[in-house]
Design an enzyme around this catalytic site. Structure first.
Site, PDB file in Angstrom:
ATOM      1  N   ASP A 139       0.867  -1.197   0.000  1.00 10.17           N
ATOM      2  CA  ASP A 139       0.000   0.000   0.000  1.00 10.17           C
ATOM      3  C   ASP A 139       0.898   1.240   0.000  1.00 10.17           C
ATOM      4  O   ASP A 139       1.737   1.402   0.889  1.00 10.17           O
ATOM      5  CB  ASP A 139      -0.890  -0.035   1.257  1.00 10.17           C
ATOM      6  CG  ASP A 139      -1.917   1.098   1.286  1.00 10.17           C
ATOM      7  OD1 ASP A 139      -1.691   2.143   0.635  1.00 10.17           O
ATOM      8  OD2 ASP A 139      -2.937   0.947   1.980  1.00 10.17           O
ATOM      9  N   ASP A 171      -3.791   2.227  -5.267  1.00  9.23           N
ATOM     10  CA  ASP A 171      -2.461   2.168  -4.637  1.00  9.23           C
ATOM     11  C   ASP A 171      -2.250   0.942  -3.757  1.00  9.23           C
ATOM     12  O   ASP A 171      -1.336   0.908  -2.957  1.00  9.23           O
ATOM     13  CB  ASP A 171      -2.197   3.459  -3.845  1.00  9.23           C
ATOM     14  CG  ASP A 171      -2.825   3.437  -2.465  1.00  9.23           C
ATOM     15  OD1 ASP A 171      -3.919   2.854  -2.334  1.00  9.23           O
ATOM     16  OD2 ASP A 171      -2.228   3.996  -1.539  1.00  9.23           O
ATOM     17  N   GLU A 172      -3.107  -0.038  -3.909  1.00  7.41           N
ATOM     18  CA  GLU A 172      -2.975  -1.242  -3.081  1.00  7.41           C
ATOM     19  C   GLU A 172      -2.966  -2.479  -3.962  1.00  7.41           C
ATOM     20  O   GLU A 172      -3.801  -2.597  -4.864  1.00  7.41           O
ATOM     21  CB  GLU A 172      -4.225  -1.404  -2.225  1.00  7.41           C
ATOM     22  CG  GLU A 172      -4.163  -0.862  -0.845  1.00  7.41           C
ATOM     23  CD  GLU A 172      -5.563  -0.944  -0.270  1.00  7.41           C
ATOM     24  OE1 GLU A 172      -5.740  -1.659   0.697  1.00  7.41           O
ATOM     25  OE2 GLU A 172      -6.478  -0.307  -0.827  1.00  7.41           O
TER      26      GLU A 172
HETATM   27  P1  TTP Z   1      -5.324   5.459   0.663  1.00  6.02           P
HETATM   28  O1  TTP Z   1      -4.409   4.298   0.488  1.00  6.02           O
HETATM   29  O2  TTP Z   1      -6.548   5.273   1.486  1.00  6.02           O
HETATM   30  O3  TTP Z   1      -4.506   6.654   1.323  1.00  6.02           O
HETATM   31  P2  TTP Z   1      -3.059   7.149   1.056  1.00  6.02           P
HETATM   32  O4  TTP Z   1      -2.285   6.264   0.177  1.00  6.02           O
HETATM   33  O5  TTP Z   1      -3.148   8.569   0.593  1.00  6.02           O
HETATM   34  O6  TTP Z   1      -2.453   7.167   2.508  1.00  6.02           O
HETATM   35  P3  TTP Z   1      -1.950   5.924   3.381  1.00  6.02           P
HETATM   36  O7  TTP Z   1      -0.500   6.174   3.625  1.00  6.02           O
HETATM   37  O8  TTP Z   1      -2.737   6.032   4.651  1.00  6.02           O
HETATM   38  O9  TTP Z   1      -2.204   4.692   2.610  1.00  6.02           O
HETATM   39  O10 TTP Z   1      -5.780   6.023  -0.741  1.00  6.02           O
HETATM   40  C1  TTP Z   1      -4.957   5.993  -1.888  1.00  6.02           C
HETATM   41  C2  TTP Z   1      -5.173   7.213  -2.747  1.00  6.02           C
HETATM   42  O11 TTP Z   1      -6.519   7.262  -3.203  1.00  6.02           O
HETATM   43  C3  TTP Z   1      -4.940   8.500  -2.020  1.00  6.02           C
HETATM   44  O12 TTP Z   1      -3.598   8.932  -2.117  1.00  6.02           O
HETATM   45  C4  TTP Z   1      -5.887   9.450  -2.664  1.00  6.02           C
HETATM   46  C5  TTP Z   1      -6.970   8.599  -3.229  1.00  6.02           C
HETATM   47  N1  TTP Z   1      -8.213   8.730  -2.425  1.00  6.02           N
HETATM   48  C6  TTP Z   1      -9.222   9.555  -2.891  1.00  6.02           C
HETATM   49  O13 TTP Z   1      -9.114  10.131  -3.975  1.00  6.02           O
HETATM   50  N2  TTP Z   1     -10.356   9.679  -2.138  1.00  6.02           N
HETATM   51  C7  TTP Z   1     -10.511   9.037  -0.950  1.00  6.02           C
HETATM   52  O14 TTP Z   1     -11.550   9.197  -0.297  1.00  6.02           O
HETATM   53  C8  TTP Z   1      -9.466   8.210  -0.472  1.00  6.02           C
HETATM   54  C9  TTP Z   1      -9.591   7.497   0.855  1.00  6.02           C
HETATM   55  C10 TTP Z   1      -8.340   8.082  -1.231  1.00  6.02           C
HETATM   56 MG    MG Z   2      -2.171   4.187   0.505  1.00  5.02          MG
END
Ligand code: TTP
Ligand code: MG
Length: 407
Positions: free
Chosen positions: A11, A105-106
């Site tokens: 992730d 991103d996962e």
């Molecule tokens: P996430 O993996 O939930 O968050 P992140 O990668 O920004 O942070 P973390 O380190 O906690 O993993 O989401 C991945 C991407 O998806 C994030 O960078 C932006 C996008 N996103 C949105 O556009 N809207 C949303 O509501 C969420 C949760 C994420």
């Molecule tokens: Mg993330």
């Protein structure tokens, strides 16, 4: 002895913000938030530097600025992120073909069969982290576990820039006192409902009587109990695989006894299966009918046919003949129709004129339905169904054929 799986969850940390910081050195080490271009946009994500101030996804620009006055807002560029996502997939494939891109991103990687080639799971984790940092300039967190649930937990609990391996023998002790909503998929709603039953921790969930969970959550109760024990059957789902089958099932609005009512639903399901197969150019040779009784006992019977089909009425005809060949023991709560033995359509399948005509009619219906919605045109028999439920499964994805059987 059965050896357990090794699943890796990767992730990205603050994904959109990290990509922006990687491509613009002026943003590195600074509190930034990625926003949309609209006037009423909100924060999609923020860098870890901004998170220290309490900035969170979903906040308005105003709210974020109030918490962190020197925050820098960057208007997001989706093509950058989807492009990175695709390139990341290529990178993962160097370690295993079993890759599921779960979200932008996962990803989940099943490295059960390949980790020994690379010096073990942790070695793969370290290597992937290094490669991502080297090629994209961004950090990620990697969780490793015996299934997706535990791998995800390992990643969630070691952010940012982490690497954690939860080994099978550690799972029980780790979950014993952990609140249920720390598990992937258990949100506030389920947490509150469990709380009313006196269940707060995963340990308590894992020990809860099956009957109690069944009564309150239906079939999901079985999954919940297993989750409390750290057991999670869902495998890594490979996207590039050809579908082996296309199926739809529906839980009926009420249990039914009558064959005529069942036939209506079977036609509706056959149409959904046929339409999906036609849309993506697949045809199959085996029709399966699934019946789940009021008691949850499930009965499945299949029939191989002589030529490939994706025609609604052919699927319906064979599914119905299966229904006719069984003696129903009880009222029915769920019906499923599946087309398997699926191949890419050759284009030369419609040899018989009548079949060709029916296919043309099916295609016409598909076109209308795709333009005006699923219910725009339906075969007359549907209308005899007492109450037609909306049955698109949550697993349905617009991007391709997906095996959506949730039985
Ligand atoms: P996430 O993996 O939930 O968050 P992140 O990668 O920004 O942070 P973390 O380190 O906690 O993993 O989401 C991945 C991407 O998806 C994030 O960078 C932006 C996008 N996103 C949105 O556009 N809207 C949303 O509501 C969420 C949760 C994420
Ligand atoms: Mg993330």
């Amino acid at each position: 002895m059965k050896t357990s799986k090794v699943i890796l969850c990767v992730d990205m940390d603050a994904f959109f913000a990290s990509v922006e910081q990687a491509t613009n050195p002026k943003l590195r080490g600074k509190p930034i938030a990625v926003i949309g271009s609209g006037a009423r946009t909100v924060v999609t994500t923020s860098s870890y530097e901004a998170r220290k101030y309490g900035v969170k996804t979903g906040m308005t620009v105003y709210e974020a600025k109030k918490l962190c006055p020197h925050i820098i807002f960057v208007v997001g560029d989706n093509t950058k992120y989807t492009d990175t996502c695709r390139r990341l997939e290529e990178l993962y494939r160097k370690f295993t073909p079993q890759v599921e891109i779960y979200s932008i991103d996962e990803a989940f990687l099943d490295i059960t069969g390949s980790h020994h080639l690379f010096g073990g799971p942790e070695k793969i984790g370290t290597e992937i982290k290094g490669m991502i940092k080297g090629q994209f300039g961004i950090n990620c967190t990697i969780g490793i576990g015996p299934n997706i649930l535990i791998a995800k937990l390992a990643s969630d609990t070691s952010k940012p820039d982490g690497l954690r391996w939860i080994k099978p023998e550690e799972v029980k002790g780790l979950l014993e006192h952990m609140p249920v909503d720390e598990l992937w998929g258990i949100g506030k709603g389920i947490r509150q409902r469990l709380e009313t039953l006196g269940i707060r921790t995963c340990g308590e969930l894992g020990r809860a009587p099956m009957e109690l969970l069944r009564r309150h959550f239906g079939i999901i109760g079985v999954t919940l109990k297993a989750m409390g024990q750290g057991i999670y059957a869902r495998p890594v789902v490979l996207h590039e695989e050809e579908p082996k089958s296309i199926g739809h099932s529906m839980t009926l609005p009420k249990d039914i006894y009558l064959r005529s009512e069942m036939a209506s639903y079977i036609l509706q399901l056959s149409e959904m299966v046929g339409r999906r197969a036609r849309r993506y150019g697949y045809a199959g040779k085996v029709i399966t009918l699934t019946i789940r009784y009021r008691t949850f006992e499930t009965f499945t019977k299949q029939k191989a046919i002589s030529s490939y089909t994706n025609d609604t009425h052919e699927i319906y005809y064979h599914a119905l003949s299966i229904l006719d060949s069984i003696r129903l023991k009880d009222s029915v709560r769920l019906i499923g129709v599946r087309l398997s033995g699926v191949v890419k359509e050759s284009g030369q399948m419609a040899l018989v004129d009548e079949i060709r005509k029916r296919r043309e009619l099916s295609k016409a219906i598909d076109t209308v339905c795709e333009r005006y919605g699923e219910d725009a045109l339906v075969w007359a028999t549907y209308l005899q169904a007492v109450e037609k439920p909306r049955v698109i499964s949550p697993a349905w994805r617009p991007s391709g054929v997906k095996n959506i059987d949730i039985i």
